[in-house]
Design an enzyme around this catalytic site. Structure first.
Site, PDB file in Angstrom:
ATOM      1  CB  CYS A 136      -0.913  -0.008   1.229  1.00  0.00           C
ATOM      2  SG  CYS A 136      -1.956   1.455   1.322  1.00  0.00           S
ATOM      3  CB  CYS A 139      -0.667   2.520   3.990  1.00  0.00           C
ATOM      4  SG  CYS A 139      -2.175   1.923   3.256  1.00  0.00           S
ATOM      5  CG  ASP A 140       3.094   1.057   4.410  1.00  0.00           C
ATOM      6  OD1 ASP A 140       2.553   1.478   5.436  1.00  0.00           O
ATOM      7  OD2 ASP A 140       2.950  -0.114   3.990  1.00  0.00           O
TER       8      ASP A 140
END
Ligand code: NAP
Length: 315
Positions: A136, A139-140
């Site tokens: 992701c 997200c990261d």
């Protein structure tokens, strides 16, 4: 049977399909419960920008849209149950849902559990997940600001990830196993224009390299030139497609060989009273717009089924 809570419609999954099914069911005067093991929003909540959801402001995040969808469904009376449905049993006019915390009954069920990113299946992939291996980018990605990163895949997810990461990382390698992208054509020119993106065509990752317990790079092999190369990188974002979240349903509804819930006439499964909506079902297109359309159709089909049940009870 034990004393359990009964709902008109149990919706499994609170992504766009499930939330829309909940909204439509609640507005139809039914009593829907939406089961969700994580927080509402599904994959949409992890999407940076949405350009192909009609009428939506592209400067607002997918997360914000997901939260509006959730608030809307709950404000009309859909009930959120934060539990993971591990199995569904068809007892005819009653469907039995089990979670680690209990048992629930529903007259109709909508499976809207979506899909999850596929893994590459490489050695060390599991142990390096969260230590440089990610599925992701939104997200990261921020953890790798100013670093060199690798994206694997040639579809829309890989393209969108590479564009997103190019804005925050120093260099992005896009490793794709063929010499043509599967991604929607609008992405192709955008990717080519990125000054800090390098395509690695016809290439597959053969190993994940590790130093001090974290990913330090990847080894790739070019299928055409047979050249081997090491890409030094702090992170690898794997975007090689999705797998349906259909574990737990194979005993109650038929699945395709790839694990998608088989549907006909839109959202109907062959089991009366069980419907499937969004990315988890067999469908030619998996987008937010198709997921919400499925959710509305599933609520309608479930409501029609409940009417039939009521007529049968009266006879
Ligand atoms: P996808 O379209 O299935 O693409 C997966 C990519 O990974 C393909 O390029 C495939 O290569 C490659 N791949 C598959 N297995 C591989 C392996 N073992 N090793 C190396 N490469 C591998 O998946 P996706 O990009 O996640 O998209 C899923 C769905 O979501 C699609 O319907 C997509 O349109 C949709 N989506 C839409 C948007 C958007 O509209 N903006 C954004 C994200 C996702 P090949 O091309 O050679 O098969």
């Amino acid at each position: 049977m034990e004393d359990v809570k009964t709902y008109d419609i149990a919706i499994i999954g609170a992504g766009p399909a499930g939330l829309t099914a909940g909204l439509y069911a609640a507005r139809a005067g039914l009593k829907p419960a939406i089961f969700e093991r994580l927080s509402p929003g599904g994959q949409l909540a992890q999407t940076e920008h949405l350009e192909n959801y009609p009428g939506y402001n592209v400067n607002t995040s997918g997360f914000d849209l997901a939260m509006v969808m959730a608030d809307q469904a709950f404000s009309f009376g859909a009930q959120l149950i934060s539990e993971d449905v591990t199995s569904v049993e068809d007892m005819g006019t009653v469907k039995v849902l089990r979670t680690p915390f209990g048992t629930y009954w529903a007259k109709a069920v909508v499976i809207a559990t979506g899909a999850r990113p596929k893994k590459l299946g490489l050695p060390r992939e599991e142990e390096l997940t969260g230590k440089g291996v990610s599925y992701c980018a939104t997200c990261d990605g921020n953890f790798f600001r100013g670093k060199d990163v690798v994206v694997i895949g040639g579809g829309d997810t890989a393209a969108a990830d590479a564009i997103y990461l190019s804005r925050i990382c120093r260099k992005v390698y896009l490793v794709h196993r063929r010499d043509t992208l599967r991604a929607t054509p609008i992405y192709h020119d955008r990717l080519r224009e990125l000054p800090n993106l390098e395509f690695c065509w016809n290439s597959v990752v053969t190993s994940l390299l590790e130093a001090d317990g974290r990913l330090s790079g990847v080894q790739i092999a070019n299928a055409v030139t047979k050249e081997q190369r090491v890409l030094d990188a702090s992170a690898v974002f794997i975007a090689v497609g999705m797998a349906p979240n259909s574990d737990g349903f194979s005993s109650v509804v038929p699945l395709s060989p790839e694990g998608y819930v088989l549907t006909s006439e839109g959202v109907k499964t062959p089991v009366r009273g069980i419907f499937a909506a969004g990315d988890v079902r067999t469908t030619p297109l998996r987008q937010v717009v198709t997921a919400v359309a499925d959710g509305a159709l599933a609520a309608l089909a479930a409501a029609e089924y409940l009417d039939e049940l009521a007529d049968m009870e009266e006879e």
